[in-house]
Design an enzyme around this catalytic site. Structure first.
Site, PDB file in Angstrom:
ATOM      1  N   ASP A  45       0.831  -1.212   0.000  1.00 51.84           N
ATOM      2  CA  ASP A  45       0.000   0.000   0.000  1.00 51.84           C
ATOM      3  C   ASP A  45       0.866   1.263   0.000  1.00 51.84           C
ATOM      4  OD1 ASP A  45      -2.370   1.395  -0.047  1.00 51.84           O
ATOM      5  OD2 ASP A  45      -2.766   1.211   2.103  1.00 51.84           O
ATOM      6  N   LEU A  97      10.750 -20.746  -4.246  1.00 52.29           N
ATOM      7  CA  LEU A  97       9.734 -19.880  -3.628  1.00 52.29           C
ATOM      8  C   LEU A  97       8.391 -20.013  -4.354  1.00 52.29           C
ATOM      9  CD1 LEU A  97       9.198 -17.245  -1.743  1.00 52.29           C
ATOM     10  CD2 LEU A  97       9.569 -15.980  -3.854  1.00 52.29           C
ATOM     11  N   HIS A 119       2.912   3.458  -8.841  1.00 54.01           N
ATOM     12  CA  HIS A 119       2.651   2.045  -9.149  1.00 54.01           C
ATOM     13  C   HIS A 119       3.840   1.429  -9.896  1.00 54.01           C
ATOM     14  CE1 HIS A 119      -1.315   2.451  -7.607  1.00 54.01           C
ATOM     15  NE2 HIS A 119      -1.785   3.187  -8.583  1.00 54.01           N
TER      16      HIS A 119
END
Ligand code: IPE
Ligand code: IPE
Ligand code: MG
Length: 246
Positions: A18, A129, A35
């Protein structure tokens, strides 16, 4: 800096990325720039998670509520996802990373659905991962969908109502097969879940960091892990200092 305890590195870290918009406005830049820089922070964070031995990294990339944003911003976010997959998928695959997508594909552009499917298909046998992308994801919808699927299975005579327990419900969620996150991090100072992993985070530790997402990376992740390692996880029992198990 206090050193991290290797045995207490969480298996699964989930992040609510965020603050991209605020990062940009503070610099007089358009939100898009925040962004864009957020994608850079994501790349660093994936790398750091691998290096630290985290097994599952989930990132909240687009919520079922983010459609409320102006159409131009929604389209910018879709464009960044496209670019991220096109640029980074081969590299993630070469690092043995397995990609999983959680959320609803319906409602997304066909080429985005194709890219998400390709990411999962290409990497499904990788053993490094697991990178979980929450895209067009909303936890309440996920739980409601699970309830509907379970009801249909009962109606079809496939399962008995007595068989409905926590394990069974978990198996009907998008996250089936993924352990619950021990740690949920949210950047930018907001202290709420915003419809993220409601079921899965019922016993997670939460760390809220004040920095905005574009500034996140290895250092911020390590700091959050240190806070996590200082927590006393009791799960309703007694603290480890009082004879409980950790
Ligand atoms: C997070 O940053 C990115 C997404 C929600 C897609 P925001 O865009 O929410 O940034 P703020 O909260 O407005 O600063
Ligand atoms: C949550 O952030 C969603 C993502 C990070 C993708 P928002 O910025 O959309 O959440 P609210 O609106 O502040 O709750
Ligand atoms: Mg926000």
């Amino acid at each position: 800096m206090t050193a991290l305890i290797p045995d207490l590195i969480p298996q699964h870290v989930a992040i609510i990325m965020d603050g991209n918009g605020r990062w940009a406005s503070q610099r007089g830049l358009p939100r898009f720039e925040g962004h864009r820089r957020g994608v850079e922070a994501l790349r660093k964070t994936i790398r750091a998670a691998e290096e630290l031995g985290i097994r599952y990294l989930t990132v909240y990339s687009f919520s079922s509520e983010n459609w409320k944003r102006p159409a131009t911003e929604v389209s910018d976010l879709m464009g960044l996802l496209r670019r991220f997959i096109r640029n980074d998928l081969a590299e993630l695959h070469s690092r043995n990373i397995r990609v999983r997508v959680i959320g609803v594909k319906e409602g997304l552009a066909p080429d985005i659905i194709a890219l998400l499917d390709e990411s999962e298909q290409l990497t499904k046998n990788n053993t490094g991962l697991t990178f979980v992308v929450a895209f067009n994801y909303g936890a309440r919808r996920e739980i409601a969908n699970a309830a509907r699927l379970i009801a249909q299975a009962v109606k079809a005579g496939e399962i008995n109502t007595d068989a409905i327990d926590e394990k069974l419900v978990s198996n009907y969620l998008n996250t089936v097969g993924i352990p619950d996150p021990e740690l949920v991090i949210r950047t930018s100072g907001e202290q709420r879940l915003s419809n993220f992993l409601l079921w899965q985070s019922s016993y997670s530790e939460f760390v809220f960091t004040s920095g905005h997402w574009p500034d996140f990376g290895r250092d911020a992740l390590e700091e959050a892990l240190l806070v996590y390692q200082s927590r006393d996880r009791r799960f309703g029992g007694l603290s480890s200092a009082m004879g409980g198990v950790r």
